[in-house]
Enzyme design. Structure first.
Site, PDB file in Angstrom:
ATOM      1  CB  SER A 164      23.382 -12.575 -84.020  1.00 32.03           C
ATOM      2  OG  SER A 164      22.491 -11.666 -84.590  1.00 32.03           O
ATOM      3  NE  ARG A 182      11.732 -11.332 -79.873  1.00 31.11           N
ATOM      4  CZ  ARG A 182      12.950 -11.777 -79.677  1.00 31.11           C
ATOM      5  NH1 ARG A 182      13.985 -11.020 -79.983  1.00 31.11           N
ATOM      6  NH2 ARG A 182      13.164 -12.975 -79.204  1.00 31.11           N
ATOM      7  CG  ASP A 188      21.420 -15.733 -91.303  1.00 32.75           C
ATOM      8  OD1 ASP A 188      20.580 -14.822 -91.389  1.00 32.75           O
ATOM      9  OD2 ASP A 188      22.324 -15.762 -90.455  1.00 32.75           O
ATOM     10  CG  HIS A 204      20.117 -14.562 -87.738  1.00 32.70           C
ATOM     11  ND1 HIS A 204      21.449 -14.561 -88.097  1.00 32.70           N
ATOM     12  CD2 HIS A 204      20.046 -13.831 -86.595  1.00 32.70           C
ATOM     13  CE1 HIS A 204      22.135 -13.866 -87.199  1.00 32.70           C
ATOM     14  NE2 HIS A 204      21.306 -13.419 -86.286  1.00 32.70           N
ATOM     15  CG  ASP A 205      15.806 -18.201 -84.754  1.00 33.40           C
ATOM     16  OD1 ASP A 205      16.428 -17.236 -84.271  1.00 33.40           O
ATOM     17  OD2 ASP A 205      14.599 -18.407 -84.566  1.00 33.40           O
TER      18      ASP A 205
END
Lengths: 416, 416
Positions: free
Chosen positions: B159, B229, B332, B365-366
């Site tokens: 990232s 968040r 992603d 993305h995780d």
């Protein structure tokens, strides 16, 4: 020349919402364009923060106010939001059709909603009954009765207005010949549910929201509503359109981030075009929209499920005997082409003549508003000739093959 | 068995940031795993809200505290965030390599940042100098000097940590043999810039932010940080993963929305799994992360541009003579496969041996955190054998053709 129009608020009497609660008198603000001849009525359903002011014209308000604009509080996207599609000589031709558009219950453009006065003389605030898309449809049916309109030639809606249009096919299948849902879906996906939930949390955690009781306060939850709108705005655009429109450019020197608090460290970094644009749009939005209405209407949208009360989408639509047009845009990640295809498949399962017209587009969800050149022709032809309309295409090949023509969206970045 | 490790805070003396401002003493909190043999050092760069605690092990803190966990304030994603990748016998094998991971300047896990005490005895708050990714790299270089490490075998980051790794190849090209950027990019796209800007606005419009001066207050900007968040969290998941994980399900009856204000009308609608999950994650996050740090680190990420100061990405990387591995995930949308391919092309233009290893994935993305089975093998082999590593694939066919092997992402919903 702008056409003369009825713009009024109808008192529809007691209204019982799907939640079981009632209000004494449902007021519905609407506009009607053209002349009703008995079988030429088209109902248009507006999107989340839209209004009844679907087209540009001289309204009662103009006449009363000597020419100033539109219904009270309308501005920006809420005003004349589909004037490229609806009007004299346009795809939905007001010299041919009698066009009605009504502000939905829970909104803030004249129809009863949280900002309205309750019987006790105070604003309803969050005492206003929870609202569903089914309530929107039922209120529209009541309004049309009031106007003397029975069966509709068509119901047309974009975005959540498309959900509203689909609800007509489920709830009043005998009352509609043609259903058009543009950039819509049978239900929101969890990603959009998540973003809507975050947007609502932005409003309710704003201390100026005061549990929804802010109408007499000096300041409403404008910071929270601005955030909610910005989150929504990102959903309406695509990566590609944002790239083309803004890139990573810094805004000009005359643009300053002065509308909300910042910190000294921020000044080292550019204030970018995209931030400046979203901040500007949010400022305009908080002037024209009510925060409680934003809570109510996003909940209605999130809750909508075409198949609710039925075993499937197809079962929900089984009683509908008209024709249907779905229109979707390849760059739309809020209401995807895949989702429209799902609805098309439900209609096909019921042997309803249906076309799913896919538009290649970079504009994201906004395409249904900003690409009248692509939306107009298939819409016009569908209203005249149904799925056989010349400009209407479908994802199922005419030779009877059933391979969707659109690019395989399962290869998209989004669906992984 | 967990390996013993150095976990410490290094005093690196005066540090001048890229913005021109200095602080008297830069403290850098780091962990080091394994034994340094002179040519086996690997630097790992953490992601936005990560920490130096890259792997699971007994730390100094454990020993000092009699076994309780990790560095002060670390929890959740910040703790042992890559323990499936880094450790004894793992892809980055701590019995073979000397692994260093340092908390970046501006963060809040022990390295100097806004929450730290300034020379006047008060917290810096927003008086802390603006921080860039270049500052992270420079601080890491200083830390490695302090540890006696000259040239690195590899810099590995995911990232924004991947951006940090790429910055090493630009800034200290002679100091690195292998660069690995996982789920990274040469620069953020405008969609992500927009969402980061909205997230920062959520923090700075929280009245409890107080211009960043909230450290002595009863309540910090927890509402704003929670919103920030949650916006970030949506960026880390994909439509597909959210569908599979949450769908549109309502959360169980024991789940209640009690962590922030809501309104009576909300109770008519389900509190959905996805909302409950995001609310729960946000509550955990505000306990472990500092709001000012979130402003500082997202700005550093947004500002990063591989080509800054050069004519192109390739020009920026021209002095690098090692090998490079880019890894990306098809699901992603935060850091896309297309963006990694752009970086790969820049390396290719410089005749740097490079592989772009694309993983088909639904995880968004995780994926770089939650798919060790896909990340580990190519990473392990690349560290041993470079781009010729057995498990390493590339988007350019081995026969010299240059058609990327991954699905054409230009047909994605996102890019239109």
């Amino acid at each position: 020349m702008p056409v003369d129009t009825d713009a009024a608020v109808a008192d529809l009497g007691e209204f019982r919402f799907e939640c079981g609660e009632s209000i004494e008198n449902l007021e519905v603000a609407y506009e009607a364009y053209g002349e009703f001849t008995g079988d030429n009525a088209i109902l248009i359903c507006h999107a989340l923060t839209g209004s009844q002011n679907v087209a540009s014209h001289r309204t009662q308000w103009d006449r009363q106010s000597g020419g100033s604009s539109g219904p009270p509080n309308s501005a920006g996207q809420a005003r004349a939001w589909w004037s490229d599609i609806v009007g004299s000589g346009k795809a939905i031709d007001t010299t041919e059709y009698y066009v009605v558009c009504a502000n939905v219950p829970g909104s803030c453009y004249g129809t009863s909603g949280p900002a309205n006065e309750a019987p006790d003389g105070e604003p309803y605030g969050t005492r206003f009954p929870p609202v569903s898309i089914g309530d929107w449809t039922r209120a529209q049916r009541r309004l049309l009765d009031h106007l003397g309109v029975g069966r509709l030639h068509a119901v047309v809606g974009g975005s959540v207005g498309g959900m509203n249009a689909l609800d007509w096919a489920v709830r009043y299948p005998d009352d509609v010949q043609c259903v058009v849902a543009v950039a819509a879906a049978a239900r929101l996906d969890p990603q959009c549910l998540a973003l809507d939930g975050i947007a609502r949390r932005a409003i309710t955690t704003d201390p100026n929201w005061h549990g929804g009781d802010y109408y007499d306060a000096e300041t409403g939850p404008t910071d929270g509503l601005a955030l909610a709108r910005q989150i929504g705005h990102v959903m309406y655009l695509s990566k590609s359109s944002m790239d083309q429109k803004f890139g990573r450019r810094a805004a000009g020197r005359d643009m300053v981030r002065d509308t909300f608090p910042s910190d000294p460290a921020a000044d080292f970094f550019p204030y970018r075009d995209i931030e400046s644009y979203l901040d500007y749009q949010a400022e305009k939005f908080v002037d024209r929209f009510d925060a409680n209405s934003y809570l109510y209407l996003t909940r209605a949208m999130d809750d909508y499920d075409l198949s609710e009360g039925y075993e499937s989408d197809a079962a929900a639509l089984a009683a509908f005997e008209g024709e249907a047009l779905l229109m979707s845009f390849t760059g739309d990640w809020h209401f995807t082409t895949e989702q429209s295809e799902t609805v098309a498949e439900a209609f096909r399962a019921d042997d309803v003549p249906v076309a799913h017209h896919v538009v290649e587009s970079d504009h994201g969800h906004d395409a249904f508003l900003v690409e009248p050149e692509n939306v107009g022709p298939p819409l016009r032809d569908f209203l005249h000739n149904g799925v056989r309309g010349q400009a209407v295409t479908d994802t199922v090949a005419a030779d009877g093959g059933d391979d969707p023509e659109f690019a395989p969206v399962h290869t998209s970045l989004f669906s992984g």
